[in-house]
Design an enzyme around this catalytic site. Structure first.
Site: not given
Length: 326
Positions: A11, A51, A83-84, A154, A273
């Site tokens: 971005t 991207d 960022t992804d 993220k 558990y």
């Protein structure tokens, strides 16, 4: 101090076109557009311009090799990245490139540098300040925070405060014009090493009510060499009304099956558990307090070194680069 900026796209380097935003600016153009003036002794290298959804394991290899070639030439390196998948990249680089002698700082932005209200200037300024700190390791600088690269996730899709440090202290924070260091990780004092071996044939399966063992068997038949289960809460495998536990017990002798949690914080504890203890007995490997990104990339990296499930269990439960609480 001499800094290298490596552009990977994302971005921060995007311009709006007919099909939406697309990475197209060079890293030098990004810095100029963002109005960064305090980088006079900087060099620039555009390695990728995509991207970050398009990032593949071979891109990690290219980046790790590039970093290795340059860590002794510069006082710090900044990587601009979408960022992804940024946290996946910062995690894998942490495993591939051990003991870097300088700060390697990943950053990006949620709003393109070309937009008036972009967060690119803040993130770049934070990254530059930390890249000149002399604090070695792999980090992420975002929204005035610096986080350990292998402990970052993220957590927001739109907010400028997109990343959090998971189960680990924030390394540094911007306060006014000053970057205040809160915590310095402890690393080995060994020589920097590069180890690119990895196997990307890892499948992540999210546990939901009604999940059966079929998908696990199919994964093995398709050649996947490791499975990460995103479980509920502290972790466990359902044993009522499902063949899942039995299937996992059978398959865990062939391939590593690791359990992380769908929750963001605190990690898994398979001793808490009954459902967790049964998972342990079935051969499930707990991810502890690792992020999902660190869990996946660590398993990929380990699979590049061994097929032995018992050896993998030991390595997955060992803290290698700060990804796991000792």
């Amino acid at each position: 101090m001499k800094i290298l900026l490596i552009g990977m796209g994302g971005t921060i380097a995007s311009v709006k076109g007919e099909n939406g935003y697309e990475a197209s600016l060079s890293v030098k153009e990004v810095l100029d557009i963002a109005g960064i003036k305090d980088c006079e002794d900087c060099d620039f290298l555009d390695l990728k311009n995509v991207d970050s959804t398009l990032i593949q394991p071979e891109d990690w290899v290219d980046l790790a090799e590039t970093l290795y070639k340059n860590v002794k030439k510069y006082d710090g390196i900044i990587v601009t990245h979408g960022t992804d998948t940024l946290a996946y990249t910062s995690s894998m680089i942490s495993f591939m490139l051990r003991n870097p002698p300088i700060p390697i700082v990943f950053t990006g932005s949620m709003i393109p540098a070309t937009e008036e209200n972009s967060d690119a200037p803040l993130n770049l300024q934070t990254a530059i300040k930390f890249a000149t700190s002399g604090i070695r390791g792999v980090y992420v600088a975002f929204n005035g925070k610096v986080m350990l690269g292998v402990r970052t996730s993220k957590v927001r899709t739109m907010s400028r405060d997109a990343f959090e440090s998971i189960n680990y202290p924030i390394i540094a924070e911007l306060r006014g014009e000053d970057l205040v260091v809160n915590f310095i990780p402890k690393f080995n004092n060994g020589e920097v090493t590069l180890d690119l071996r990895h196997d990307p044939k890892v499948l992540v399966i999210k546990l939901i009510p009604g999940l059966s063992g079929d998908i696990f068997r199919a994964a093995v038949e398709l050649g996947y060499r490791g499975i990460v289960i995103e479980g509920y809460g502290a972790g466990g495998i359902p044993y009522r009304g499902s063949d899942l536990l039995q299937t996992i017990e059978e398959l865990s002798k062939e391939i590593p099956i690791v359990m992380t949690t769908q929750a963001m914080y605190d990690g898994v504890d398979l001793t808490r558990y009954k459902v967790g203890r049964l998972a342990l007995r079935a051969g499930v490997i707990p991810a502890g307090d690792m992020t999902k990104e660190a869990t996946v990339t660590k398993l990929m990296w380990i699979l590049g070194h061994t097929n032995n499930v018992e050896e993998i269990k030991v390595l997955m439960r060992k803290n290698l680069v700060g990804e796991l609480r000792d």
